[in-house]
Scaffold this motif. Sequence first.
Motif, PDB file in Angstrom:
ATOM      1  N   ILE A 113     -21.591 -38.325  71.164  1.00  0.00           N
ATOM      2  CA  ILE A 113     -20.142 -39.308  70.077  1.00  0.00           C
ATOM      3  C   ILE A 113     -19.876 -39.008  69.112  1.00  0.00           C
ATOM      4  O   ILE A 113     -19.251 -38.972  68.715  1.00  0.00           O
ATOM      5  N   SER A 114     -21.006 -38.821  67.810  1.00  0.00           N
ATOM      6  CA  SER A 114     -20.741 -38.908  66.579  1.00  0.00           C
ATOM      7  C   SER A 114     -19.715 -37.466  65.948  1.00  0.00           C
ATOM      8  O   SER A 114     -19.005 -37.716  65.440  1.00  0.00           O
ATOM      9  N   ASN A 115     -19.106 -36.428  67.629  1.00  0.00           N
ATOM     10  CA  ASN A 115     -18.809 -35.258  67.081  1.00  0.00           C
ATOM     11  C   ASN A 115     -17.021 -35.803  67.071  1.00  0.00           C
ATOM     12  O   ASN A 115     -16.279 -35.095  66.708  1.00  0.00           O
ATOM     13  N   ILE A 116     -16.964 -37.080  67.303  1.00  0.00           N
ATOM     14  CA  ILE A 116     -15.429 -37.850  67.157  1.00  0.00           C
ATOM     15  C   ILE A 116     -15.080 -38.188  65.597  1.00  0.00           C
ATOM     16  O   ILE A 116     -13.748 -37.615  65.508  1.00  0.00           O
ATOM     17  N   SER A 117     -15.637 -37.591  64.867  1.00  0.00           N
ATOM     18  CA  SER A 117     -15.457 -37.555  63.669  1.00  0.00           C
ATOM     19  C   SER A 117     -15.272 -36.085  63.199  1.00  0.00           C
ATOM     20  O   SER A 117     -14.542 -35.966  61.970  1.00  0.00           O
ATOM     21  N   TRP A 118     -14.845 -35.180  63.290  1.00  0.00           N
ATOM     22  CA  TRP A 118     -14.164 -34.331  63.584  1.00  0.00           C
ATOM     23  C   TRP A 118     -12.988 -34.148  63.633  1.00  0.00           C
ATOM     24  O   TRP A 118     -12.054 -33.255  63.389  1.00  0.00           O
TER      25      TRP A 118
END
Length: 762
Positions: free
Chosen positions: A76-81
């Motif tokens: 989920i945290s890869n949405i920060s890209w």
Amino acid sequence: MMKKNYKLTLLNIYLFLFIFTMINREFLFWGVDLRFVLLPLGIILLIYGVLKREYKSSKINSSWKLICLFYIWIFISNISWLWNGFEINSIKFLNEMILIINVFVSILNIWIYKSMIKSEYINKCIIFSCLVLVLSMILVSCGFTAKQISASPDQPYKYTSTEIDSGHRNIYGWNFRPAGYASDPNYATMLLLFGLIATLKSKYKKISKIIFLIVFLMAIGMSFSKTLVLACCFGFLYLLFVRIMKKHPSIIKATNVLLILGIVISALAVPKISWIKSYMPYTMKTRFVMWNSANELFEKSPIIGSGITSFRSYFSEKQWYVQSHNTYWQVLSELGIIGILILCFIFYKLLNDRKNNPLNFFITVVFLIFMFDFETIALQFIVYILCLCSLEEKSQKKGKKALFMINSLSNGGAERVCINMANELITRNYAVDFILLGCNQENKLSYEINPSIHIYDLKINEKNKLKKIIQILQAIPKVNSIISENEKEEQYELITSHLPMSNILTRVSCVKDRAIYVFHSNISHYGSKKNILFKIGLHCIYGNKKIVTVSEGVRQESIKDYKMNKKYIKTIYNPILLEEIQKKENETIDLENKYILLVGRFSKQKRQDRMIDIFYQGKFYENYKLVFCGTGELEEEMKQKVHQLNIQNHVIFLGWQSNIYKWMKNASLLVCTSDNEAFPMTLIEAIGCNTRIVSSNCKFGPDEILLDEYSQFLVETDNMNQYIQKMQQALESYPTAQWSIIEKCKASNVIDSYLKFMNEEL
């Protein structure tokens, strides 16, 4: 459809490949990286497990939920890209995500198939893989190239000290540290530590264990990670603290919180302390720069982080594309505060779950410190720490349950035997369940029961035997439901059934073929050998079932008179808890006079009337009191007999006593006047209290207890004069030799015998 044996074979292949590539990640099989085989195989197992709903048999606990949540949060945290503003290195990002997917798939597979995974198999795989790692370390130390040892040629596998960085001197004084297939000497040290742990847990013979331990210890000396050495020292001290404080779980939990917070805060605070850098080696100074950069990245997106590999992209703008070399900084900068909180909760749960398993607890603490200097969340060996150790916890608990089926827990010999057995099992970390027919509403007296014992009361208190049997049959679904629910996670390792009515219930329950049926009385007490119907019923209930008789006499009667199959019958004496006796026997009693003691319920079998006659005719009342401990239907009749003989001032009826040992300890003599017994517990307990004994030589038991020079104090059952003579002799002089029976009656030896008999194939 995948048959069970094929599924198990495929699972074992997957587990072997997972562990082998975890420890030897740079090993190539004819140029092929086995991790390319591992991931597709893991996905196949995962899809099959989901489609066939294999996960339904695996209850997920809070630790596993947190672990899964952590890896889901990574994705989920890869949405920060989408907004972090860094240039993504697609190849490196994809490679990192494949590694994380591989780890996550393995976690799910271990959870889904955990009931099929054997801890001993895991240990063997780790030991074998570590031996291969040691061989590769030796080869690179001897000058062989990566290509010659079948490994990725672009990686150095022997790290040599330089003028700038002199930190690669090992414990033997060599100016290098070999890593072999582990690719990094620090990783090699950690993985070899896994090998040590697996060796200690394994079931190999002692000589094999010693050899493996020596090999792994010597190899650790070659790769020698100072961080790991310090971590092991701290882990040992912390383990020692936890063992000392084991009776204070709340303190342990609080200290675990402080430990985790202390490590995380230290990892995050150290880079900000500038003067520490001057004392650090060259490589650590570089890491300080990395950690400060991770802090800068964290400040840009503190809640959810900047996504996986974002630190590398951020740091490459300053120097080069490299990981942060610290799991806590990696998680904080790439997964944010949410990620670090989940990680902390995971390790808090693991430490609490493993506090009773020294090896698993130790390795978890060591790993917490190891993460201070290395990124780990994408590496396979984190699965060993997070899951395989937990799986082993469950594996070690597997079978650590015992079930007792008995009428009640009121005052009686069979009940006391069960309580003693249960208490011994609890000291071995068994979970103990009791299924009672009823709580004996007429007799509220009962033994002290350990609060950890789980009791299921069927509330069957019917006096009429026929009605009672009908109620027992009606209770079968409830009993089977209780057992099935308790065996969801692990089966009972020991199931014992005590007394006839409970034996009938056990015989028609779902554990009828797994239970041991215990004969606490001679069979003739319930029915004559000449009664054909009784013998037929006996064989219907107990035929080809494991039976324990509490004395050899009862066993011989069962075989000779009732034609029971001797193959299925074993004699195991009743247990006593010497520690409990020693603890309770010194309590004070409210009696200053010397006294003779008889313990037992007032029944025709115990013959208290005979004891009263002996006491009167032998004129023992001139120097001693007569003390009765027990209750029963003949108690009032015995009191009347005492009054008729006008010795009421010399006879004391104590009633039932929760602590019988203090009365035994202070007695001048204990006497057994029974017409028949099976294995009188009072005699064994009196021996534990070092009390003098005179007993009738009735069937069965006393002649198996009073052995050697003590056998002279066995009396013909109806010989009054012999009773008087032997009691006078015992009061004047008594042997002091070691009781040979006591060793066989130690609770630890008795439980060992039961467990062995339970596992025997007949």
